[in-house]
Design an enzyme around this catalytic site. Structure first.
Site: not given
Ligand SMILES: [Mg+2]
Length: 244
Positions: A9, A11
Site C-alpha cells: 500500500d 499512503d
Molecule cells: Mg494506507
C-alpha cells in the site's frame, strides 16, 4: 510457497500521510485567504463538508479522493459559482505543498533496495488517481524499485474490492500464494488481499493492535517496521496462519 513479489500500500505504509496533508491544507487556506475573507475555522468546516459530500457520492471510486472535486465544492460554497482559476490554483497549491513535505518512512528505502537485490518484484496497490500516485512515487525517488503500480482509478474500484488485487496479480503474472500484501488498513489491505487468497502483513506503527473478529481481517503477521518484511520472506520468523 516461495514468494516472488511484495505488494505495498502507499499512503500511511511507505510514508506518513497526515504531516504533508496538514501542511498542504494550510497552504490552500493561505491562498484562499488572499482572495476572500475567511476564518481558518470556517475553511476547515467547509473543506470537511465538501469532502464528505464527494465521499457520499463517489465512495468506492478513485474520484472520491480527487482534491479537484473537494475544491470545486468548496468554492461553490464560498463563491456561489464556478471559479475555474481559483479551483485550479487551490489544487495546484495543495499538491505542491503536499509533495514538498512528504518523505519516506523509516527503513523503507533500504527495504526496497534489499528486496530488489533479492530479485523480488514490487508492486504498489493504492486507492487514488494515477496522476497523483505517479507524482508521489517520483517525489519519493522510489520509481526504480517499483515494477508495477495499480490504482483504483485504473481498476475502477477501491480496495478492498478484489479487482485491485487481481489486476496486480495479472500484471505480475503471479498466483496469490506467490506474493504478500503489506498495508496499514485492516479493511482495505488485509481483508481485500485475504479475500483473493493473498497472504498479508499488517503494519502497525502504534503500540496497540486490536484484533478484528472478522476472519478476512486477520493478517498472517503484524509488523512494526517495514524492514521486518525481509525476515518474513526469508523465513527468519514463523508465520502465523490465518484461520478461515
Ligand atoms: Mg494506507
Amino acid at each position: 510457497m516461495i514468494k516472488r513479489a511484495v505488494l505495498f500500500d502507499l499512503d500511511n505504509t511507505l510514508y506518513e500521510y497526515d504531516p504533508p496533508h496538514k501542511k498542504a491544507l494550510f497552504a490552500v487556506y493561505k491562498e484562499l485567504k488572499n482572495k476572500i475573507k475567511l476564518s481558518r475555522k470556517k475553511f476547515d468546516f467547509l473543506f470537511k463538508i465538501s469532502k464528505q459530500e464527494i465521499h457520499r457520492e463517489l465512495s468506492g471510486t478513485a474520484s472520491a479522493h480527487n482534491r479537484i472535486l473537494y475544491f470545486q465544492r468548496l468554492i461553490e460554497k464560498t463563491h456561489n459559482t464556478i471559479e475555474p482559476a481559483i479551483i485550479l490554483k487551490l489544487y495546484e497549491v495543495y499538491w505542491k505543498a503536499f509533495l514538498k513535505n512528504m518523505s519516506l518512512s523509516h527503513g523503507v528505502l533500504s527495504t526496497l533496495k534489499q528486496l530488489k537485490k533479492q530479485n523480488y518484484m514490487i508492486a504498489i496497490v493504492s486507492d487514488m488517481t494515477t496522476h497523483i500516485q505517479l507524482r508521489k512515487l517520483r517525489k519519493l525517488k522510489i520509481t526504480k524499485y517499483i515494477d508495477y503500480l495499480v490504482t483504483s482509478e485504473e481498476a475502477g474500484s477501491e480496495k478492498p474490492h478484489s479487482i485491485m488485487f487481481l489486476l496486480t496479480l495479472n500484471k505480475l503474472r503471479l498466483k496469490p500464494e506467490e506474493v504478500i500484501m503489506v498495508g496499514d488498513s485492516l479493511i482495505s489491505d488485509i481483508e481485500g488481499a485475504n479475500s483473493v487468497g493473498i497472504p498479508t502483513a499488517l503494519i502497525k506503527k502504534g503500540r496497540f493492535y486490536k484484533q478484528s473478529e472478522e476472519s478476512y481481517q486477520k493478517p498472517n503477521v503484524v509488523i512494526k517496521e517495514i524492514s521486518e518484511i525481509l525476515d518474513i520472506l526469508n523465513f527468519k520468523i514463523p508465520r502465523v496462519q490465518t484461520t478461515r
